[in-house]
Write a protein that holds these residues in place. Structure first.
Motif, PDB file in Angstrom:
ATOM      1  N   ASP A   1      13.747   0.157  11.614  1.00 57.12           N
ATOM      2  CA  ASP A   1      14.421   1.069  12.547  1.00 57.12           C
ATOM      3  C   ASP A   1      13.410   1.809  13.426  1.00 57.12           C
ATOM      4  O   ASP A   1      13.760   2.316  14.479  1.00 57.12           O
ATOM      5  N   LEU A   2      12.140   1.835  12.980  1.00 58.65           N
ATOM      6  CA  LEU A   2      11.101   2.480  13.792  1.00 58.65           C
ATOM      7  C   LEU A   2      10.552   1.450  14.779  1.00 58.65           C
ATOM      8  O   LEU A   2      10.126   0.370  14.369  1.00 58.65           O
TER       9      LEU A   2
ATOM     10  N   MET B   1      10.991  -0.581   7.321  1.00 65.43           N
ATOM     11  CA  MET B   1      11.150   0.466   8.353  1.00 65.43           C
ATOM     12  C   MET B   1      11.399  -0.108   9.745  1.00 65.43           C
ATOM     13  O   MET B   1      10.870   0.405  10.734  1.00 65.43           O
TER      14      MET B   1
ATOM     15  N   ALA C   1       5.272   1.952  -6.933  1.00 67.07           N
ATOM     16  CA  ALA C   1       4.892   3.236  -6.350  1.00 67.07           C
ATOM     17  C   ALA C   1       4.898   4.334  -7.410  1.00 67.07           C
ATOM     18  O   ALA C   1       4.085   5.240  -7.390  1.00 67.07           O
TER      19      ALA C   1
ATOM     20  N   PRO D   1       0.822  -1.210   0.000  1.00 66.32           N
ATOM     21  CA  PRO D   1       0.000   0.000   0.000  1.00 66.32           C
ATOM     22  C   PRO D   1       0.861   1.267   0.000  1.00 66.32           C
ATOM     23  O   PRO D   1       2.064   1.186   0.242  1.00 66.32           O
ATOM     24  N   PRO D   2       0.235   2.414  -0.288  1.00 59.49           N
ATOM     25  CA  PRO D   2       0.978   3.679  -0.250  1.00 59.49           C
ATOM     26  C   PRO D   2       1.697   3.839   1.095  1.00 59.49           C
ATOM     27  O   PRO D   2       1.174   3.418   2.135  1.00 59.49           O
ATOM     28  N   ASN D   3       2.867   4.441   1.040  1.00 60.36           N
ATOM     29  CA  ASN D   3       3.659   4.731   2.243  1.00 60.36           C
ATOM     30  C   ASN D   3       4.156   3.509   2.992  1.00 60.36           C
ATOM     31  O   ASN D   3       4.497   3.588   4.161  1.00 60.36           O
ATOM     32  N   SER D   4       4.207   2.361   2.313  1.00 57.14           N
ATOM     33  CA  SER D   4       4.764   1.185   2.989  1.00 57.14           C
ATOM     34  C   SER D   4       6.288   1.143   2.815  1.00 57.14           C
ATOM     35  O   SER D   4       6.937   0.233   3.340  1.00 57.14           O
ATOM     36  N   GLY D   5       6.829   2.086   2.057  1.00 54.74           N
ATOM     37  CA  GLY D   5       8.289   2.177   1.945  1.00 54.74           C
ATOM     38  C   GLY D   5       8.855   1.603   0.659  1.00 54.74           C
ATOM     39  O   GLY D   5      10.051   1.325   0.575  1.00 54.74           O
ATOM     40  N   LYS D   6       8.015   1.458  -0.383  1.00 53.86           N
ATOM     41  CA  LYS D   6       8.462   0.843  -1.644  1.00 53.86           C
ATOM     42  C   LYS D   6       9.554   1.661  -2.319  1.00 53.86           C
ATOM     43  O   LYS D   6      10.614   1.130  -2.670  1.00 53.86           O
ATOM     44  N   SER D   7       9.279   2.959  -2.516  1.00 58.58           N
ATOM     45  CA  SER D   7      10.262   3.795  -3.237  1.00 58.58           C
ATOM     46  C   SER D   7      11.573   3.863  -2.483  1.00 58.58           C
ATOM     47  O   SER D   7      12.649   3.820  -3.086  1.00 58.58           O
ATOM     48  N   SER D   8      11.472   3.960  -1.163  1.00 58.75           N
ATOM     49  CA  SER D   8      12.704   4.032  -0.369  1.00 58.75           C
ATOM     50  C   SER D   8      13.501   2.749  -0.503  1.00 58.75           C
ATOM     51  O   SER D   8      14.723   2.773  -0.655  1.00 58.75           O
TER      52      SER D   8
ATOM     53  N   ARG E   1       1.661   5.339  -9.228  1.00 61.50           N
ATOM     54  CA  ARG E   1       0.538   5.966  -8.532  1.00 61.50           C
ATOM     55  C   ARG E   1       0.827   7.462  -8.371  1.00 61.50           C
ATOM     56  O   ARG E   1       1.749   7.870  -7.716  1.00 61.50           O
TER      57      ARG E   1
ATOM     58  N   SER F   1      15.466  -2.050   6.843  1.00 62.62           N
ATOM     59  CA  SER F   1      15.306  -0.610   6.993  1.00 62.62           C
ATOM     60  C   SER F   1      16.055   0.073   5.871  1.00 62.62           C
ATOM     61  O   SER F   1      17.262  -0.118   5.722  1.00 62.62           O
ATOM     62  N   SER F   2      15.322   0.851   5.071  1.00 62.38           N
ATOM     63  CA  SER F   2      15.974   1.577   3.987  1.00 62.38           C
ATOM     64  C   SER F   2      16.772   2.735   4.570  1.00 62.38           C
ATOM     65  O   SER F   2      17.698   3.239   3.933  1.00 62.38           O
ATOM     66  N   GLU F   3      16.402   3.135   5.760  1.00 60.46           N
ATOM     67  CA  GLU F   3      17.033   4.272   6.423  1.00 60.46           C
ATOM     68  C   GLU F   3      18.435   3.889   6.929  1.00 60.46           C
ATOM     69  O   GLU F   3      19.412   4.568   6.638  1.00 60.46           O
TER      70      GLU F   3
HETATM   71  P1  GDP Z   1       5.842   4.124  -0.862  1.00 60.44           P
HETATM   72  O1  GDP Z   1       4.667   5.011  -0.980  1.00 60.44           O
HETATM   73  O2  GDP Z   1       5.424   2.727  -0.540  1.00 60.44           O
HETATM   74  O3  GDP Z   1       6.774   4.189  -2.019  1.00 60.44           O
HETATM   75  O4  GDP Z   1       6.674   4.584   0.452  1.00 60.44           O
HETATM   76  P2  GDP Z   1       7.921   5.561   0.542  1.00 60.44           P
HETATM   77  O5  GDP Z   1       9.162   4.867   0.203  1.00 60.44           O
HETATM   78  O6  GDP Z   1       7.618   6.837  -0.160  1.00 60.44           O
HETATM   79  O7  GDP Z   1       7.974   5.785   2.131  1.00 60.44           O
HETATM   80  C1  GDP Z   1       6.944   6.410   2.839  1.00 60.44           C
HETATM   81  C2  GDP Z   1       7.558   7.211   3.996  1.00 60.44           C
HETATM   82  O8  GDP Z   1       8.246   6.353   4.890  1.00 60.44           O
HETATM   83  C3  GDP Z   1       8.565   8.246   3.532  1.00 60.44           C
HETATM   84  O9  GDP Z   1       8.405   9.396   4.311  1.00 60.44           O
HETATM   85  C4  GDP Z   1       9.898   7.593   3.817  1.00 60.44           C
HETATM   86  O10 GDP Z   1      10.927   8.529   4.103  1.00 60.44           O
HETATM   87  C5  GDP Z   1       9.596   6.748   5.036  1.00 60.44           C
HETATM   88  N1  GDP Z   1      10.447   5.550   5.075  1.00 60.44           N
HETATM   89  C6  GDP Z   1      10.597   4.637   4.101  1.00 60.44           C
HETATM   90  N2  GDP Z   1      11.423   3.661   4.482  1.00 60.44           N
HETATM   91  C7  GDP Z   1      11.834   3.957   5.733  1.00 60.44           C
HETATM   92  C8  GDP Z   1      12.703   3.323   6.677  1.00 60.44           C
HETATM   93  O11 GDP Z   1      13.286   2.260   6.427  1.00 60.44           O
HETATM   94  N3  GDP Z   1      12.859   3.914   7.895  1.00 60.44           N
HETATM   95  C9  GDP Z   1      12.234   5.085   8.203  1.00 60.44           C
HETATM   96  N4  GDP Z   1      12.457   5.596   9.396  1.00 60.44           N
HETATM   97  N5  GDP Z   1      11.415   5.704   7.346  1.00 60.44           N
HETATM   98  C10 GDP Z   1      11.204   5.161   6.122  1.00 60.44           C
END
Ligand code: GDP
Length: 404
Positions: A297-298, A295, A248, A200-207, A251, A312-314
């Protein structure tokens, strides 16, 4: 340079023709006698040359202007630039290599990963061609045996009927072809295993997409003929080729219409995926998807069960394990070194051969069995290029680069 004028042109630029197959140092001059370079030259007389024709090489200094001046001098001798793949095409037309070798050579020249190189090398060397030629021989002998049996039946002679071991030979060859058909195709190997990031959106795909790109080796040259958009990236992990796809990017926020198209395309991407990395809720992804908890790390990010990868992409935590798992899946699902990976074109022909051999081996009517054997031989001939159309050759050799 290749062709009947190659020797004349070399002699005009360098004074005399060197002895064949020996590297010689020569002064290179244009046809007005203006000195251009000192170079190493090679001379091969046909048919024992790469193309089967007279061939000459000038190994000059690599400056752009030096090369251009030598090319101009060659043009004044009546030579023209070779088309893409023309040297290989001539080698094929002159019987130096067959189509199977030419296709594998083309793929090997554009190989960017160790797995691609290792798998294609044995086909380019002719190992696969020899096997196909053996199958062709088996079919020819079977046809001869069928003819003999038909003659015997016609003459209505007394005595024992000619043996029918040909059916066993055909079944054995058919088994070998079946094993080749079970290997993933060369096209798959060329394009890389499709890995799709979904959730889903904001699940961290692009990161995660970007984090994987940072970790993996980028493949630099996109393969000609395949369309790539911004969300697809060819990469290599542990010598295995992948095409990483980020859904991602499909969308776009705000516009509902675009959103709908994006979702439809994301679904299409999932259907085409070789492996889906699922970043959503555990168990909610497509069947067979690899569960990834993102994610990590959260502290309050959801964790997943055994078998899932926690990344964790971070911070980069868990990424090496994810990449190792991808490489492992790639090695399992792509052709392995030592296996023959056939192209889509060859696969169709092998399918036809396999089917025709099956029919002939089980067909009691000898006339019909003979006809199936003829079809099998025709398909094997097409595979080796004994029968090939201009269009097909244009498409194949057009993929090569200039000078190959
Ligand atoms: P997408 O919509 O699935 O592509 O998700 P994004 O990659 O855009 O990530 C959504 C939000 O989560 C963004 O604000 C990212 O910076 C944050 N985020 C993504 N991966 C991580 C991670 O591994 N750790 C942390 N702390 N934040 C993350």
């Amino acid at each position: 340079m290749s062709g009947p004028e190659a020797g004349n042109a070399l002699a005009r630029l360098t004074g005399t023709l060197p002895s064949p197959r020996k590297a010689s140092v020569r002064q290179v001059r244009d046809i007005d006698g203006v000195w251009l370079d000192e170079a190493l030259v090679l001379w091969f007389t046909g048919p024992r040359s790469a193309t089967g024709e007279d061939c000459a090489e000038i190994h000059c200094h690599g400056g752009r202007a030096v090369i251009a001046a030598i090319e101009r001098a060659l043009e004044t001798c009546g030579l023209r630039r070779a088309e893409a793949g023309e040297f290989t095409r001539r080698a094929f037309l002159n019987g130096r290599i067959d189509l199977l070798e030419a296709e594998a050579l083309g793929d090997m020249l554009s190989a960017e990963t160790e797995l691609q190189r290792a798998v294609l090398a044995s086909t380019a060397q002719g190992h696969a061609s020899r096997r196909v030629a053996e199958w062709r021989e088996t079919v020819l002998s079977a046809s001869a045996a069928v003819e003999q049996a038909l003659d015997f039946a016609d003459e209505d002679e007394e005595g024992t009927a000619p043996p029918s071991q040909w059916r066993d030979s055909i079944r054995a060859a058919r088994g070998e072809i079946g094993a080749w058909l079970a290997v993933p195709s060369a096209d798959r190997l060329r394009e890389g295993l499709r890995i799709v990031l979904a959730g889903p959106p904001n699940s961290g795909k692009s990161s995660l997409f970007n984090a994987i790109l940072d970790e993996a080796a980028a493949i630099v040259s996109p393969i000609a003929g395949t369309t790539r958009d911004a969300i697809e990236r060819p990469i290599a992990i542990g010598g295995v080729p992948f095409l990483l796809v980020d859904t991602a990017g499909l969308r776009l926020e705000g516009a509902e219409e675009i959103e709908r198209i994006g979702i439809a395309r994301a679904e299409a991407e999932l259907a085409r995926a070789d492996l889906v990395l699922w970043l959503g809720a555990e168990g909610a992804g497509p069947a067979g998807a690899l569960e990834v908890a993102s994610m990590v790390d959260l502290p309050d990010a959801p964790r997943k069960g055994a078998g899932a990868l926690h990344v964790s992409s971070e911070t980069g935590e868990g990424l090496p394990e994810l990449l190792a798992r991808m490489a492992q899946v790639g090695r399992e699902r792509l052709p392995k070194p030592g296996q023959v990976a056939v192209s889509r074109r060859q696969r169709e022909l092998l399918d036809q051969t396999h089917a025709a051999m099956g029919l002939s081996a089980n067909e009691p009517d000898l006339l019909l069995a003979g006809e199936s054997l003829r079809q099998a031989r025709h398909a094997l001939d097409a595979m080796l290029g004994n029968v090939a159309t201009e269009d097909m050759l244009d498409a194949l050799f057009g993929r090569f680069c200039i000078g190959k």
